[in-house]
Design a protein around this motif. Structure first.
Motif, PDB file in Angstrom:
ATOM      1  N   GLY A  75      30.593 -24.216  19.890  1.00 53.39           N
ATOM      2  CA  GLY A  75      29.135 -24.259  19.940  1.00 53.39           C
ATOM      3  C   GLY A  75      28.610 -24.899  18.674  1.00 53.39           C
ATOM      4  N   GLY A  76      27.531 -25.647  18.802  1.00 52.93           N
ATOM      5  CA  GLY A  76      26.968 -26.321  17.634  1.00 52.93           C
ATOM      6  C   GLY A  76      25.464 -26.424  17.716  1.00 52.93           C
ATOM      7  N   GLY A  77      24.868 -26.821  16.591  1.00 50.33           N
ATOM      8  CA  GLY A  77      23.418 -26.866  16.535  1.00 50.33           C
ATOM      9  C   GLY A  77      22.835 -28.110  15.900  1.00 50.33           C
ATOM     10  N   LYS A  78      21.774 -28.580  16.501  1.00 49.46           N
ATOM     11  CA  LYS A  78      20.908 -29.599  15.895  1.00 49.46           C
ATOM     12  C   LYS A  78      19.680 -28.826  15.422  1.00 49.46           C
ATOM     13  CE  LYS A  78      18.453 -33.901  17.093  1.00 49.46           C
ATOM     14  NZ  LYS A  78      17.973 -34.697  18.256  1.00 49.46           N
ATOM     15  N   ALA A  79      19.720 -28.425  14.146  1.00 44.25           N
ATOM     16  CA  ALA A  79      18.744 -27.473  13.618  1.00 44.25           C
ATOM     17  C   ALA A  79      17.627 -28.185  12.855  1.00 44.25           C
ATOM     18  CB  ALA A  79      19.435 -26.464  12.706  1.00 44.25           C
ATOM     19  N   TYR A  90      28.456 -32.841   5.715  1.00 44.13           N
ATOM     20  CA  TYR A  90      29.317 -33.980   5.380  1.00 44.13           C
ATOM     21  C   TYR A  90      30.744 -33.477   5.282  1.00 44.13           C
ATOM     22  CZ  TYR A  90      30.646 -38.433   3.217  1.00 44.13           C
ATOM     23  OH  TYR A  90      31.212 -39.654   2.944  1.00 44.13           O
ATOM     24  N   ARG A  91      31.617 -34.030   6.152  1.00 47.52           N
ATOM     25  CA  ARG A  91      33.006 -33.580   6.211  1.00 47.52           C
ATOM     26  C   ARG A  91      33.894 -34.754   6.603  1.00 47.52           C
ATOM     27  NH1 ARG A  91      33.922 -28.275   9.570  1.00 47.52           N
ATOM     28  NH2 ARG A  91      32.568 -29.401  11.000  1.00 47.52           N
ATOM     29  N   ASN A  92      35.024 -34.861   5.949  1.00 46.52           N
ATOM     30  CA  ASN A  92      36.003 -35.921   6.250  1.00 46.52           C
ATOM     31  C   ASN A  92      35.385 -37.317   6.191  1.00 46.52           C
ATOM     32  OD1 ASN A  92      37.983 -33.949   6.712  1.00 46.52           O
ATOM     33  ND2 ASN A  92      37.432 -33.779   8.881  1.00 46.52           N
ATOM     34  N   GLY A  93      34.477 -37.506   5.227  1.00 46.94           N
ATOM     35  CA  GLY A  93      33.891 -38.823   5.023  1.00 46.94           C
ATOM     36  C   GLY A  93      32.849 -39.222   6.042  1.00 46.94           C
ATOM     37  N   LYS A  94      32.358 -38.269   6.854  1.00 48.46           N
ATOM     38  CA  LYS A  94      31.368 -38.571   7.888  1.00 48.46           C
ATOM     39  C   LYS A  94      30.253 -37.527   7.873  1.00 48.46           C
ATOM     40  CE  LYS A  94      33.607 -41.859  10.382  1.00 48.46           C
ATOM     41  NZ  LYS A  94      33.064 -43.165  10.785  1.00 48.46           N
ATOM     42  N   TRP A  95      29.051 -37.961   8.239  1.00 49.10           N
ATOM     43  CA  TRP A  95      27.957 -37.036   8.476  1.00 49.10           C
ATOM     44  C   TRP A  95      28.099 -36.478   9.885  1.00 49.10           C
ATOM     45  CZ3 TRP A  95      25.284 -35.017   4.742  1.00 49.10           C
ATOM     46  CH2 TRP A  95      25.105 -35.725   3.546  1.00 49.10           C
ATOM     47  N   ASP A  96      27.905 -35.188   9.998  1.00 47.57           N
ATOM     48  CA  ASP A  96      28.160 -34.487  11.241  1.00 47.57           C
ATOM     49  C   ASP A  96      27.093 -33.405  11.393  1.00 47.57           C
ATOM     50  OD1 ASP A  96      29.451 -33.606  13.540  1.00 47.57           O
ATOM     51  OD2 ASP A  96      31.374 -33.222  12.561  1.00 47.57           O
ATOM     52  N   LEU A  97      27.103 -32.737  12.541  1.00 48.13           N
ATOM     53  CA  LEU A  97      26.268 -31.562  12.742  1.00 48.13           C
ATOM     54  C   LEU A  97      27.173 -30.333  12.780  1.00 48.13           C
ATOM     55  CD1 LEU A  97      23.741 -32.770  15.493  1.00 48.13           C
ATOM     56  CD2 LEU A  97      23.478 -32.825  13.003  1.00 48.13           C
ATOM     57  N   PRO A  98      26.683 -29.190  12.315  1.00 44.84           N
ATOM     58  CA  PRO A  98      27.536 -27.999  12.259  1.00 44.84           C
ATOM     59  C   PRO A  98      27.920 -27.491  13.652  1.00 44.84           C
ATOM     60  CG  PRO A  98      25.272 -27.478  11.625  1.00 44.84           C
ATOM     61  CD  PRO A  98      25.342 -28.957  11.741  1.00 44.84           C
ATOM     62  N   LYS A  99      29.179 -27.102  13.780  1.00 45.72           N
ATOM     63  CA  LYS A  99      29.696 -26.595  15.055  1.00 45.72           C
ATOM     64  C   LYS A  99      30.998 -25.862  14.775  1.00 45.72           C
ATOM     65  CE  LYS A  99      32.334 -30.798  16.052  1.00 45.72           C
ATOM     66  NZ  LYS A  99      32.075 -31.404  14.735  1.00 45.72           N
TER      67      LYS A  99
END
Length: 202
Positions: A75-79, A90-99
């Protein structure tokens, strides 16, 4: 029609027998490791692999997909905050959304809120609507798996500190206005971009 992403390459799943430019394989006959290797090999030399998995019955299409690889449900969110800014990690060199992965017997909406809180430090989240379900293939412990992520739009009045969950490889958490979000999406994932309207991507 569905899309399953391997990195940024989409595999199309459809009840259509043919799609122009795509190699059709009946989903019953799909051998994922071979196809994933071909996609990654082509990406390495800037070529695009175009695969189309077919079944005449839409329900059977997804049923067969789930039988091909171990499935991880997340499950993830666009908050959004009170300013209308969107929460990015920001994770593994990419912008992402939390999930993140749902826990045993956990409701998907509860999991989505929990994961956003854990990965960012943001609290007071409220789900406003379901957005989309995304599919992507990832590798863990030498094994390919299919992640099915249920995305929800959320809002919060939170104004406190943002705390990246470093043990999950997250190095930054940022609220981004539309201009900054558009820039972040140029260094993000194809399945994340699907959660944004055209004016964010143009």
């Amino acid at each position: 029609m569905y899309k399953v992403f391997v990195n940024n390459t989409p595999i199309i799943l459809s009840t259509k027998k043919s799609i122009d430019g795509y190699k059709m394989i009946p989903i019953k006959k799909v051998e994922f490791p071979t196809i994933i290797k071909d996609i990654l090999d082509k990406e390495a030399v800037d070529e695009e692999a175009k695969y189309h998995f077919y079944h005449k019955n839409e329900d059977k299409l997804i049923e067969h997909l789930y039988s091909k690889l171990p499935v991880v449900v997340a499950g993830g969110g666009k908050a959004y905050n009170a300013k209308g800014e969107i929460l990015f990690i920001y994770r593994n060199g990419k912008w992402d959304l939390p999930k993140g992965k749902i826990e045993k017997n956990e409701h998907i909406e509860t999991a989505a809120i929990r994961e956003v809180e854990e990965e960012t430090g943001v609290t007071g989240l409220e789900i406003t609507k379901f957005l989309y379900k995304t599919y992507h293939v990832f590798r863990r412990n030498g094994e390919y798996r299919l992640k099915v992520t249920y995305w929800f739009e959320m809002k919060t009045e939170y104004k406190g500190d943002l705390v990246p969950q470093k043990e999950e490889g997250i190095t930054k958490v940022k609220w981004k206005n539309k201009r900054k979000a558009k820039k972040a999406l140029t260094n993000s994932y194809a399945n994340i971009k699907k959660l944004f309207s055209y004016d964010y991507l143009s």
